[in-house]
Write an enzyme that holds these catalytic residues in place. Sequence first.
Site, PDB file in Angstrom:
ATOM      1  N   HIS B 199       0.869  -1.175   0.000  1.00  0.00           N
ATOM      2  CA  HIS B 199       0.000   0.000   0.000  1.00  0.00           C
ATOM      3  C   HIS B 199       0.912   1.233   0.000  1.00  0.00           C
ATOM      4  O   HIS B 199       2.031   1.178   0.501  1.00  0.00           O
ATOM      5  CB  HIS B 199      -0.843  -0.048   1.282  1.00  0.00           C
ATOM      6  CG  HIS B 199      -1.922   0.989   1.366  1.00  0.00           C
ATOM      7  ND1 HIS B 199      -1.676   2.283   1.751  1.00  0.00           N
ATOM      8  CD2 HIS B 199      -3.262   0.908   1.151  1.00  0.00           C
ATOM      9  CE1 HIS B 199      -2.821   2.959   1.765  1.00  0.00           C
ATOM     10  NE2 HIS B 199      -3.792   2.155   1.400  1.00  0.00           N
ATOM     11  N   ASP B 276       2.345  -4.734   7.702  1.00  0.00           N
ATOM     12  CA  ASP B 276       1.195  -3.844   7.554  1.00  0.00           C
ATOM     13  C   ASP B 276      -0.047  -4.705   7.766  1.00  0.00           C
ATOM     14  O   ASP B 276      -0.411  -5.507   6.904  1.00  0.00           O
ATOM     15  CB  ASP B 276       1.232  -3.222   6.160  1.00  0.00           C
ATOM     16  CG  ASP B 276      -0.033  -2.439   5.824  1.00  0.00           C
ATOM     17  OD1 ASP B 276      -1.002  -2.490   6.608  1.00  0.00           O
ATOM     18  OD2 ASP B 276      -0.043  -1.793   4.766  1.00  0.00           O
ATOM     19  N   GLN B 279      -5.275  -4.895   6.686  1.00  0.00           N
ATOM     20  CA  GLN B 279      -6.327  -5.790   6.197  1.00  0.00           C
ATOM     21  C   GLN B 279      -6.351  -7.119   6.952  1.00  0.00           C
ATOM     22  O   GLN B 279      -7.317  -7.868   6.823  1.00  0.00           O
ATOM     23  CB  GLN B 279      -6.148  -6.075   4.700  1.00  0.00           C
ATOM     24  CG  GLN B 279      -6.220  -4.856   3.807  1.00  0.00           C
ATOM     25  CD  GLN B 279      -7.559  -4.152   3.866  1.00  0.00           C
ATOM     26  OE1 GLN B 279      -8.566  -4.719   4.298  1.00  0.00           O
ATOM     27  NE2 GLN B 279      -7.574  -2.901   3.464  1.00  0.00           N
ATOM     28  N   LYS B 302     -11.139   0.101  10.195  1.00  0.00           N
ATOM     29  CA  LYS B 302     -11.351  -1.070   9.345  1.00  0.00           C
ATOM     30  C   LYS B 302     -11.782  -2.284  10.166  1.00  0.00           C
ATOM     31  O   LYS B 302     -11.895  -3.383   9.630  1.00  0.00           O
ATOM     32  CB  LYS B 302     -10.073  -1.402   8.568  1.00  0.00           C
ATOM     33  CG  LYS B 302      -9.665  -0.341   7.540  1.00  0.00           C
ATOM     34  CD  LYS B 302      -8.563  -0.855   6.675  1.00  0.00           C
ATOM     35  CE  LYS B 302      -7.765   0.230   5.976  1.00  0.00           C
ATOM     36  NZ  LYS B 302      -8.507   0.944   4.936  1.00  0.00           N
ATOM     37  N   CYS B 441      -4.740   2.730  -3.679  1.00  0.00           N
ATOM     38  CA  CYS B 441      -3.450   3.123  -3.084  1.00  0.00           C
ATOM     39  C   CYS B 441      -2.362   2.086  -3.375  1.00  0.00           C
ATOM     40  O   CYS B 441      -1.466   1.873  -2.561  1.00  0.00           O
ATOM     41  CB  CYS B 441      -3.563   3.370  -1.587  1.00  0.00           C
ATOM     42  SG  CYS B 441      -4.605   4.755  -1.159  1.00  0.00           S
TER      43      CYS B 441
END
Lengths: 172, 483
Positions: B199, B276, B279, B302, B441
Site C-alpha cells: 500500500h 502492515d 487488512q 477497518k 493506493c
Amino acid sequence: MRRATCSRRPAGRSCPRIDGTLLTHTGLFVTNMGLGSDMYRQQILDHYKNPRNYGELEDPDFTHVGENPSCGDTIQMQVALDDAGETIKAVRFTGDGCAISMASASMLSERLHGMSIEELDALDTDDITEMLGVDISPMRVKCAVLGRQVAQDGSKIHRDELDPDDRTKTEE
Amino acid sequence: MAGKIHRVTSGRKYYNRPTRLSNRLTVRTTIYIRIRLPDTGNTYRTEGVLVLGTQIRVMGVQEQYPFDVEAVRADFPILDRLVGGDPESPGEGPGDDTPLVYLDSAATSQTPDPVVDTIVDYYRGYNANVHRGIHQLSQEASVAYEEAHDTVADFIGASGREEIVFTKNTTEAMNLVAYAWGLEELGPGDNVVLSQMEHHASLVTWQQIGKRTGADVRFIEVTDEGRLDMEHAAELIDDDTQMVSVVHVSNTLGTINPISELADLAHDHDAYVFADGAQSVPTRPVDVDDLGVDFLAFSGHKMCGPTGIGALYGREEILDEVQPYLYGGDMIRRVSFTDSTWEDLPWKFEAGTPSIAQGIAFAAAIEYLEEIGMQNVQAHEDLLAEYAYDELTDLGGVEIYGPPGNDRGGLVAFNVEGVHAHDLSSILNDYGVAIRAGDHCTQPLHDELGVAASARASFYLYNTVEEIDALVEAVGEARDLFA
C-alpha cells in the site's frame, strides 16, 4: 436477511423466505434505473464505443494533453484553426479512460467544429452537461469536463496565455 | 433435526468422486448449508449429499455455523438504509428505494451500536483530558484510555501496553517508525526490502526515507498468481538489510503473505520486520509472536472502530531505544528550558491530547470482534471470498486479480472486459452496491498488472451470500450494458 427485494427473479414472482413468508419480486434490476444507469444512456455508450474524430491531425495548430492521475483518464486534443486563427477548422482526439470522459471528448470534438476560440473559452460545465444530455453525478463531473479543459488549456497555451508546464487536470 | 434450508453457501466446486446411490447420480461433498431453526434462530453448518438435478439432502448437523450473521447485522443499523436515486429529493422517493449492499469494508468498515454507544457514553459521561487532572472525570477517562491499550495488546498477543502506541491510523504508524527509527538508523549502503504489493502507506514512506538517507529500497516481485516470489525475497534480503516491511494481507490482490517466513529471513540477517496489518488484523486471528514481527500497524476504522485511531505494535526493547517522533505535552517526564526527559512507553510516542473517545471505542470494537471470535470472522470471510470469486468467474468477462478463491483474504479486485472501473462503480451504485473503484493506493502494483484501475468488493462479518448475488447480478448488468 432484511433485503426487501430479491434480485434473482423477474418481477411478480414470489419466493419463500426463511421465516416462512413469501416475498414478491419487484424486478429490481429492471425497474430501478436511477442516476448511475441514467448516465449511460444510449448516446453516451454510442460515443464511447464509436468515438468520433478519434485520431491525430497531420498539421494541428495546437496539441495538448491532460490527465486525471487518480482515475488514469488521459485525453489528447488536437485543433486546426482557419487562416485567421480564430475559428476551429478540425479537431481530433485520442485518449484512454472511462465512458463518461471518452464520450464527452467525442461529443465535444463534433461540437467544436466551426466554433470560434472565444466560444471555446466560454464553454462551462453546464454546457458540457447539456451536451451530454444526462445528469452527471457529482463525483463524475471531473470525467465529463476533462476534454473541454484540455481544449481550452491547449488554446490558451497556443496564445501564450498559459504556461505549457502547467498540467491540465480536472480533479482535486 | 427440523429446519428450513436457508441456502447452500459454498462447496459446489469441490466435489469428491461422484458415486451412484440407488438410481441417482450423487456427489458426496462438504457443502456448507446454512440452516436456521425457527425456534432458536441458530444457524448451523453441515455436510450434505448433492443429488444432481434435485435438491440437497442434509445428512445431519455437524457443527454450528460460526455465528448468526442476521443477529450481527442488527447491530449495524446503517445496513438497513436505502440508497441510490435522485440527490435532489433525498428519502424514499423515486430511485431512493434500493437496499444498501455495502461491500467496501476494506476501505472502512461499518460501526456497530455498542461501539457508537461507547463514544456517546464517553462524551455524555466522562469527557475529560487524560493524564493531567486529579479530578474524577479525568481519572475515569485516563483509566479507560490506558486500558484500551491493554485490550489492543491482548488482541494481538503483545506483552502489554508498553508495546502499543495509539496513532491516527496505519499510515501514521508507518511514518512513526520511518521517521523515528529510519531517519536515524538508515544510511548509504543500507537497504529496506518491501514488496510490489505494498500500500502507498508503506511504499511512499520508505521510498521517501530512502531518498533522504541514501538507503536502497528494494521490492520483492509478485508472481503471476499474485503471490510473493520468495526466492526473490531471499535474494534481496542480505546483511545490509535493516528493515523488511511487507503487507500481511494485500488490499488489492487479497494475497495472504507468509510473514513468519519473511521474518525468519529478515532475522537471519539481523533486520527488523514490519507487517502492515491494515487488512489482516480486522479479519483473522493475528499474533505478533506467531508472526515473529518486530512491528505491526493497523487501523481502528477497518475493524468496527471509529476513524482517527490506529495502533503501532513495536517490540518493547526496540521502542525503548527509539527517540520520540513528536514532541510536546503528555510525552514528557521533566522539562527545563534546556532539556527534557521522556515519559514511559507507550506515552513517549503519544504527544499532545490523543484521540481519547476513539481510543476507548477502538477497545470496544475489539471486544465486539472477540465476542464473535476472530476464527469465526475469518471463516465467514473465507466463505464469502470463495463464493464471490467463483460467482464472478462463472459470470464471464471478469478478470480477477490475485490468488484463487479458497486462498485469499475477504476481498476480490477485478475488471470487467470493456468497462472502466469507474463506470462499473457508478452503475453498481445505482443498484445500491457500494464497492471501491480506483487504484486502491497501490498504483505501482496496478502498473504491474497493466491496468489503470480496478473494482474491488470487500467483505466483513455482516455481509451475506445474498449480497454477493446482488453484486454479481449488477456486474452482469454493467457488462451487458457495455457489450
